[in-house]
Motif scaffolding. Structure first.
Motif, mmCIF file in Angstrom:
data_model
loop_
_atom_site.group_PDB
_atom_site.id
_atom_site.type_symbol
_atom_site.label_atom_id
_atom_site.label_comp_id
_atom_site.label_asym_id
_atom_site.label_seq_id
_atom_site.Cartn_x
_atom_site.Cartn_y
_atom_site.Cartn_z
ATOM 1 N N UNK A 1 0.834 -1.208 0.000
ATOM 2 C CA UNK A 1 0.000 0.000 0.000
ATOM 3 C C UNK A 1 0.863 1.250 0.000
ATOM 4 N N UNK A 2 1.967 1.225 0.736
ATOM 5 C CA UNK A 2 2.880 2.375 0.721
ATOM 6 C C UNK A 2 3.453 2.603 -0.673
ATOM 7 N N UNK A 3 3.752 1.533 -1.377
ATOM 8 C CA UNK A 3 4.240 1.675 -2.760
ATOM 9 C C UNK A 3 3.169 2.311 -3.644
ATOM 10 N N UNK A 4 1.927 1.913 -3.448
ATOM 11 C CA UNK A 4 0.820 2.489 -4.228
ATOM 12 C C UNK A 4 0.652 3.977 -3.900
ATOM 13 N N UNK A 5 0.720 4.323 -2.601
ATOM 14 C CA UNK A 5 0.627 5.727 -2.189
ATOM 15 C C UNK A 5 1.775 6.525 -2.802
ATOM 16 N N UNK A 6 2.961 5.931 -2.789
ATOM 17 C CA UNK A 6 4.134 6.575 -3.374
ATOM 18 C C UNK A 6 3.900 6.905 -4.842
ATOM 19 N N UNK A 7 3.338 5.962 -5.589
ATOM 20 C CA UNK A 7 3.036 6.179 -7.004
ATOM 21 C C UNK A 7 1.996 7.282 -7.179
ATOM 22 N N UNK A 8 0.938 7.230 -6.374
ATOM 23 C CA UNK A 8 -0.149 8.205 -6.508
ATOM 24 C C UNK A 8 0.301 9.624 -6.174
ATOM 25 N N UNK A 9 1.253 9.744 -5.242
ATOM 26 C CA UNK A 9 1.733 11.061 -4.837
ATOM 27 C C UNK A 9 3.025 11.470 -5.540
ATOM 28 N N UNK A 10 3.578 10.570 -6.332
ATOM 29 C CA UNK A 10 4.837 10.825 -7.054
ATOM 30 C C UNK A 10 5.964 11.216 -6.096
ATOM 31 N N UNK A 11 6.133 10.403 -5.070
ATOM 32 C CA UNK A 11 7.217 10.609 -4.101
ATOM 33 C C UNK A 11 7.982 9.299 -3.935
ATOM 34 N N UNK A 12 9.243 9.376 -3.498
ATOM 35 C CA UNK A 12 10.033 8.159 -3.308
ATOM 36 C C UNK A 12 9.459 7.290 -2.190
ATOM 37 N N UNK A 13 9.313 6.020 -2.466
ATOM 38 C CA UNK A 13 8.712 5.113 -1.480
ATOM 39 C C UNK A 13 9.553 4.977 -0.214
ATOM 40 N N UNK A 14 10.875 5.076 -0.321
ATOM 41 C CA UNK A 14 11.707 4.877 0.866
ATOM 42 C C UNK A 14 11.437 5.933 1.940
ATOM 43 N N UNK A 15 11.063 7.139 1.540
ATOM 44 C CA UNK A 15 10.728 8.181 2.516
ATOM 45 C C UNK A 15 9.447 7.794 3.258
ATOM 46 N N UNK A 16 8.463 7.275 2.528
ATOM 47 C CA UNK A 16 7.213 6.852 3.168
ATOM 48 C C UNK A 16 7.445 5.670 4.086
ATOM 49 N N UNK A 17 8.296 4.731 3.679
ATOM 50 C CA UNK A 17 8.607 3.594 4.546
ATOM 51 C C UNK A 17 9.215 4.067 5.864
ATOM 52 N N UNK A 18 10.160 4.994 5.787
ATOM 53 C CA UNK A 18 10.792 5.517 7.004
ATOM 54 C C UNK A 18 9.765 6.197 7.900
ATOM 55 N N UNK A 19 8.883 6.984 7.308
ATOM 56 C CA UNK A 19 7.871 7.696 8.097
ATOM 57 C C UNK A 19 6.918 6.733 8.793
#
Length: 111
Positions: A48-66
């Motif tokens: 789901x984080x990968x999907x959010x990353x795609x939808x927001x056009x942001x690097x997934x690793x930042x979302x994983x850390x958060x």
């Protein structure tokens, strides 16, 4: 720091998703999963984080850390994830998302 609530609001805002049903469709999860996220019973998994990353056009690793910071229970672990988030450019990504998704609607973030 970016958290689950922030991410859900950002996706809803950026993709004009007025309902949790629409958000669930965008994230390819059940509506009950969105309920669990909103009520802090659960956090997004890596898919789901990968999907959010795609939808927001942001690097997934930042979302994983958060999200790992949000999941962490002890202060030492939180500190590790907070530092990783900072090093990966998390604060800059967060600022960009606020500008892109909430420009003029910052009160959404405090609701």
């Amino acid at each position: 720091m970016i958290d689950t609530k922030f991410l859900l609001l950002a996706v809803k805002s950026k993709h004009c998703a007025p309902s949790d049903y629409r958000l669930a469709k965008l994230l390819e999860v059940a509506k009950t999963t969105i309920y669990k996220y909103n009520n802090r019973f659960d956090k997004p998994n890596d898919i789901t984080l990968s999907r959010i990353s795609e939808l927001l056009s942001v690097p997934s690793h930042v979302l994983y850390a958060a999200i790992h910071f949000e999941r962490a229970r002890d202060p030492a672990t939180k500190l590790v994830w907070a530092e990783a988030y900072r090093i990966m450019g998390g604060p800059d990504i967060e600022k960009r998302l606020i500008e892109e998704c909430f420009s003029g609607n910052e009160e959404e973030l405090t609701a």
